[in-house]
Design a protein around this motif. Structure first.
Motif, mmCIF file in Angstrom:
data_model
loop_
_atom_site.group_PDB
_atom_site.id
_atom_site.type_symbol
_atom_site.label_atom_id
_atom_site.label_comp_id
_atom_site.label_asym_id
_atom_site.label_seq_id
_atom_site.Cartn_x
_atom_site.Cartn_y
_atom_site.Cartn_z
ATOM 1 N N GLU A 140 12.991 -42.160 -44.509
ATOM 2 C CA GLU A 140 11.465 -41.814 -44.163
ATOM 3 C C GLU A 140 11.185 -40.676 -44.523
ATOM 4 O O GLU A 140 10.053 -40.858 -44.761
ATOM 5 C CB GLU A 140 11.382 -42.566 -42.720
ATOM 6 N N LYS A 141 12.075 -39.528 -43.850
ATOM 7 C CA LYS A 141 10.954 -38.906 -43.981
ATOM 8 C C LYS A 141 11.068 -37.673 -45.052
ATOM 9 O O LYS A 141 9.669 -37.276 -45.375
ATOM 10 C CB LYS A 141 12.482 -37.922 -43.036
ATOM 11 N N ILE A 142 11.667 -38.151 -45.975
ATOM 12 C CA ILE A 142 11.460 -37.463 -47.455
ATOM 13 C C ILE A 142 9.857 -38.541 -47.732
ATOM 14 O O ILE A 142 9.556 -38.209 -48.925
ATOM 15 C CB ILE A 142 12.524 -37.737 -48.196
ATOM 16 N N LYS A 143 9.368 -39.431 -47.295
ATOM 17 C CA LYS A 143 8.251 -40.252 -47.933
ATOM 18 C C LYS A 143 7.181 -39.428 -47.929
ATOM 19 O O LYS A 143 5.936 -39.827 -48.391
ATOM 20 C CB LYS A 143 8.124 -41.058 -47.724
ATOM 21 N N LYS A 148 8.902 -31.911 -49.673
ATOM 22 C CA LYS A 148 8.523 -31.852 -51.443
ATOM 23 C C LYS A 148 9.728 -31.790 -52.129
ATOM 24 O O LYS A 148 10.173 -32.193 -53.478
ATOM 25 C CB LYS A 148 7.766 -31.244 -51.963
ATOM 26 N N ALA A 149 10.354 -31.028 -50.628
ATOM 27 C CA ALA A 149 11.796 -30.924 -51.873
ATOM 28 C C ALA A 149 13.336 -31.261 -50.691
ATOM 29 O O ALA A 149 12.888 -30.920 -49.347
ATOM 30 C CB ALA A 149 12.324 -28.979 -52.109
ATOM 31 N N ASP A 275 7.432 -36.546 -55.981
ATOM 32 C CA ASP A 275 7.419 -37.941 -56.501
ATOM 33 C C ASP A 275 7.835 -39.020 -55.714
ATOM 34 O O ASP A 275 8.998 -39.218 -55.340
ATOM 35 C CB ASP A 275 7.698 -38.414 -57.413
ATOM 36 N N LYS A 276 6.864 -39.973 -54.481
ATOM 37 C CA LYS A 276 8.080 -40.031 -53.285
ATOM 38 C C LYS A 276 7.291 -42.011 -53.958
ATOM 39 O O LYS A 276 8.832 -42.179 -53.523
ATOM 40 C CB LYS A 276 6.626 -40.918 -52.450
ATOM 41 N N ALA A 277 7.644 -42.353 -55.542
ATOM 42 C CA ALA A 277 8.325 -43.350 -55.955
ATOM 43 C C ALA A 277 9.229 -42.755 -56.699
ATOM 44 O O ALA A 277 10.188 -43.966 -56.381
ATOM 45 C CB ALA A 277 7.230 -43.684 -57.122
ATOM 46 N N THR A 278 9.136 -42.017 -57.594
ATOM 47 C CA THR A 278 11.262 -41.600 -57.754
ATOM 48 C C THR A 278 10.740 -40.423 -57.679
ATOM 49 O O THR A 278 10.182 -38.935 -57.702
ATOM 50 C CB THR A 278 11.060 -41.413 -59.627
ATOM 51 N N SER A 279 12.432 -40.556 -57.123
ATOM 52 C CA SER A 279 12.752 -39.075 -56.862
ATOM 53 C C SER A 279 14.019 -38.262 -57.770
ATOM 54 O O SER A 279 14.916 -39.012 -57.713
ATOM 55 C CB SER A 279 13.149 -38.623 -55.589
ATOM 56 N N LYS A 280 13.401 -36.526 -58.661
ATOM 57 C CA LYS A 280 14.200 -36.302 -59.108
ATOM 58 C C LYS A 280 15.199 -34.820 -58.567
ATOM 59 O O LYS A 280 14.492 -34.347 -58.004
ATOM 60 C CB LYS A 280 13.628 -35.777 -60.658
ATOM 61 N N SER A 281 16.377 -35.707 -59.367
ATOM 62 C CA SER A 281 17.497 -34.082 -58.190
ATOM 63 C C SER A 281 16.581 -32.329 -59.400
ATOM 64 O O SER A 281 16.879 -32.544 -60.269
ATOM 65 C CB SER A 281 18.781 -33.704 -58.785
#
Length: 539
Positions: A140-143, A148-149, A275-281
């Motif tokens: 929930e927090k990362i949304k 951002k990171a 990107d709240k839809a898809t997160s990249k590493s």
């Protein structure tokens, strides 16, 4: 918490949750159902702790069992301590627990999710704060807009590398009673053979002190404005940008270093979650996260009797030691799967991934092709660390396995136990468990193995074999086992007494057990088993 209250709570918690989440409940714990015995134990524990010394605790040394952890060559050194010692250690921890909770970050801040002290009905931790709530909060927090990171990291060999002198200093700096802190430090150093490092893995007491050891790290991160959450040694930092994420991670690394700890570089990464839809590493090598709960408890799914020494490690890692039955939803998805094809693919590989074995096992269950369980011993050969997991599956689904396959499986594992080659203790215990279980029993192999057992074979192997033999041995075999008593350790002695008391006639067992009561009078659980505590009649 006062010592008397802590002692009674320790007894109730051990009765509720067992000695550890590594081994299943031994028969000794059933004795605690006697409220008079509970009182006797609690009073003994209070007296020992009130002595304010290591000597007054009257603690025995602990043994250890290696269990698979996060990879083919990664193991966790799990503690094996006796029932009364476990209660004493937990009671001592509970003396600190309520005050420790008041100086940890408040639960409402959703920073620390691990082992929040809230005693209730025998449990000692708040059930709302666990690995599941931690993961939910992180997702929930990362949304949120300002994040951002995400930094993902954990502490390397946390329990093994925890410095006992630093733990002592932390407790003293927060005003805990000096005599109790010293008593705790002497106990932990005794168990660590004066090496100054490591908490015994597997007990609730160690969880309380592990959390205490990170108090200063948590406070430091908060003081410099780091936005983070933690479950035990797993940290998540919620940064507004990559630059800040790197800075915060550096600060965490430096602060852990002051406590003698380091992060696990293999499992550290910074993820782009802008990107709240898809997160990249951002990092090239992602960390492996297990879905197995670190606080997962035993779920009794086996019908009929089974041995009581089951390995129970639930600490996480990609090599499980027990099988979690798939949900109805999972089974529905797997009903059209092809376990035969999966097995053929596995056999072609020189190196097998752990996920391939778990996928194959679940595929058998989902597709109901239970004859393919006959392949599991071969997988145990290809990936020995999976032996406990495979044994757990075979026992739980033994009623679905054809009789001829069960016979072949029993013979294959019997051969492994019979060979004069070294087997790691956790693998030996798993095979012993299988050969003592209904439908896979092999008394001959177990008895021969017991006769040839070396004293340095392992901390719990002897007890495991005796537990498997409990309902299989004849009178003459019991007489033979009885001769072993003088050389046995305390775990083995209690099991031998149980076998003798259970199967021999009154006249035959009375003289031996009478001597045992005298010789082993300091073992409260053994004495209680032979002579249950009763109310004294008033004169």
């Amino acid at each position: 918490m006062d010592i008397k209250k802590a002692s009674y709570l320790a007894v109730q918690n051990v009765l509720k949750e067992g000695l550890t989440d590594i081994f299943d409940h031994p028969f000794e714990l059933s004795l605690l159902k006697n409220k008079l015995f509970q009182k006797k134990i609690a009073e003994n524990v209070s007296k020992c702790i009130n002595g304010n010394s290591l000597e007054s605790l009257e603690i025995m040394p602990i043994d250890h069992v290696l269990l698979p952890k996060g990879g083919p060559f990664d193991f966790r050194r799990c503690a094996l301590m006796h029932p009364l010692d476990t209660i004493k250690y937990l009671a001592l921890a509970l003396v600190f627990a309520d005050q420790l909770e008041t100086i940890r970050p408040n639960k409402s801040r959703k920073i620390v999710f691990s082992y929040r002290f809230k005693p209730q009905k025998g449990y000692i931790f708040d059930q709302k704060y666990n690995i599941t709530s931690f993961k939910k909060y992180v997702s929930e927090k990362i949304k949120q807009k300002g994040v951002k990171a995400l930094v993902v990291c954990d502490i390397a060999n946390f329990y093994d590398r925890l410095n006992l002198h630093r733990l002592e200093s932390i407790l003293l700096s927060h005003g805990f009673e000096k005599a109790k802190v010293k008593q705790l430090n002497e106990l932990l150093l005794f168990w660590a053979n004066r090496d100054s490092y490591s908490l015994p893995v597997g007990s609730n007491a160690s969880r309380i002190f592990a959390e205490a050891s990170l108090l200063e790290v948590d406070n430091y991160l908060l003081s410099i404005g780091v936005k983070f959450s933690r479950f035990v040694d797993d940290y998540r930092l919620f940064a507004p940008n990559v630059h800040t994420a790197h800075y915060w991670l550096t600060q965490l690394i430096e602060r852990l270093w002051l406590e003698g700890l380091t992060i696990n570089q293999r499992k550290t990464e910074i993820k782009d979650v802008s990107d709240k839809a898809t997160s990249k590493s951002i990092t090239a090598k992602p960390a492996t996260d297990t879905e197995q709960s670190k606080t997962q408890k035993s779920i009794k799914e086996t019908s009929g009797p089974e041995p009581q020494f089951r390995l129970m490690a639930g600490y996480g890692g990609i090599i499980p030691t027990r099988f979690r039955t798939p949900s109805a939803k999972e089974i529905e998805k797997l009903k059209d799967s092809d376990p035969q094809g999966l097995f053929e693919d596995i056999k072609k590989k020189k190196l097998i991934e752990p996920e391939e074995i778990t996928a194959f096992t679940k595929s058998i269950i989902g597709s109901k092709k239970f004859t393919l369980f006959a392949y599991l011993p071969e997988l145990a050969d290809l990936f020995p660390q999976f032996t406990p997991y495979i044994v757990d599956v075979l026992i739980k689904y033994r009623e679905n396995i054809p009789v001829s396959d069960k016979t072949n499986i029993q013979e294959l594992f019997s051969q492994r136990l019979s060979k004069s080659v070294y087997l790691p203790e956790y693998i030996t215990i798993a095979i012993v468990r299988l050969l003592g279980c209904q439908d896979f029993q092999n008394k001959t192999v177990l008895l021969d193995f017991f006769r040839e057992l070396k004293r340095n074979a392992g901390a719990y192997i002897g007890r495991s074999v005796l537990t498997s033999l409990e309902d299989l041995v004849s009178r003459s075999e019991i007489i033979e086992i009885r001769r072993y008593f003088s050389r046995a350790d305390s775990w083995e002695k209690r099991q031998i007494v149980k076998i003798i008391n259970k199967h021999l006639s009154e006249d035959e067992k009375r003289p031996f057990l009478k001597n045992i009561k005298s010789q082993e009078s300091s073992d409260m659980f053994l004495v209680e088993y032979l002579n249950p505590t009763k109310l004294k009649k008033k004169k």
